[in-house]
Each structure stands twice: as structure tokens, then as C-alpha cells.
Design an enzyme around this catalytic site. Sequence first.
Site, PDB file in Angstrom:
ATOM      1  N   PRO A   2      -3.055  25.022 -68.906  1.00 34.80           N
ATOM      2  CA  PRO A   2      -3.077  26.387 -68.782  1.00 34.80           C
ATOM      3  C   PRO A   2      -4.258  27.339 -69.324  1.00 34.80           C
ATOM      4  O   PRO A   2      -4.922  26.785 -70.244  1.00 34.80           O
ATOM      5  CB  PRO A   2      -1.794  26.690 -69.516  1.00 34.80           C
ATOM      6  CG  PRO A   2      -1.143  25.251 -69.739  1.00 34.80           C
ATOM      7  CD  PRO A   2      -2.056  24.293 -69.702  1.00 34.80           C
ATOM      8  N   LYS A  33       3.569  22.520 -72.176  1.00 35.05           N
ATOM      9  CA  LYS A  33       2.324  21.779 -72.244  1.00 35.05           C
ATOM     10  C   LYS A  33       1.793  21.752 -73.532  1.00 35.05           C
ATOM     11  O   LYS A  33       2.026  22.510 -74.218  1.00 35.05           O
ATOM     12  CB  LYS A  33       1.061  22.531 -71.277  1.00 35.05           C
ATOM     13  CG  LYS A  33       1.536  22.800 -69.843  1.00 35.05           C
ATOM     14  CD  LYS A  33       1.117  21.494 -69.128  1.00 35.05           C
ATOM     15  CE  LYS A  33       1.344  21.874 -67.532  1.00 35.05           C
ATOM     16  NZ  LYS A  33       0.786  20.679 -66.498  1.00 35.05           N
ATOM     17  N   ILE A  65      -1.596  24.222 -63.867  1.00 34.29           N
ATOM     18  CA  ILE A  65      -1.292  23.196 -62.996  1.00 34.29           C
ATOM     19  C   ILE A  65       0.216  22.761 -62.960  1.00 34.29           C
ATOM     20  O   ILE A  65       0.872  22.417 -64.015  1.00 34.29           O
ATOM     21  CB  ILE A  65      -2.070  21.631 -63.090  1.00 34.29           C
ATOM     22  CG1 ILE A  65      -3.271  22.155 -62.900  1.00 34.29           C
ATOM     23  CG2 ILE A  65      -1.524  20.604 -62.288  1.00 34.29           C
ATOM     24  CD1 ILE A  65      -4.548  20.770 -63.481  1.00 34.29           C
TER      25      ILE A  65
END
Length: 118
Positions: A2, A33, A65
Site C-alpha cells: 500500500p 498488510k 494491490i
Amino acid sequence: MPFLELDTNLPAGRLPPALAQELCAAAADILGKPAERVSVTVRSGLPMVVAGSAEPCAQLLVSSIGVVGSAEQNQRHSARFFDVLTAQLGLGPERIVIRFYPLEPWQIGKNRTVMTFL
């Protein structure tokens, strides 16, 4: 992986000293994440207008992603990011805008290659 980019017209002196670290930890938690993969940029003192007004405001760009690709995901993320930003910046939610951009692994370079091959 990120990426967060916070732009604000607030002067640097009005921002919490550890704002970038706080955003990093919040993004890791919100997006699921590892913090080691989160990149944060904070830009302050910018000439900005939100909703037709130059009153104190902020814009957050969140790109990653696989975790910002749907309205349902971003609705959940938005609520949590707004909680963090209103608390950290002392702004009302009407003075903050968040933009979400999904990324593909081939769009991020790392260690002399792209994420597709890592």
C-alpha cells in the site's frame, strides 16, 4: 504494497509529529498488510480547495494491490480512514476526501524488478 499520500493545507506545525507513522500503522491494520510494506507521504501547507472552500482540508490517496478494488472494500476502508484522519488532523469529515486506486503487481517496482516476480 500500500501507498498513502496525504495532502493538506494545514501547516506542518499543526500536524502531529508522528503522523506518518500513525498513518502507516493505521493503513497496515485497515488494509490487512504488514507495516513493513506500507509507504506513506505527508505533504503539508499546500494551496488546496475542497468543496469550493480553502478552509483547512485534506485529501488522502490510498493505492494498493488487491484490497481497494471494490465499492464494498472501500466503503469499509473509508470509514476507518476517516476515523483516523479526523482524530489526527482535527478536521470534520466534510473537509476530507479519500481516493482509492487499485494497483496491479506489475505497476510497482521493487528490488530491481516488479512485484509480479517477487
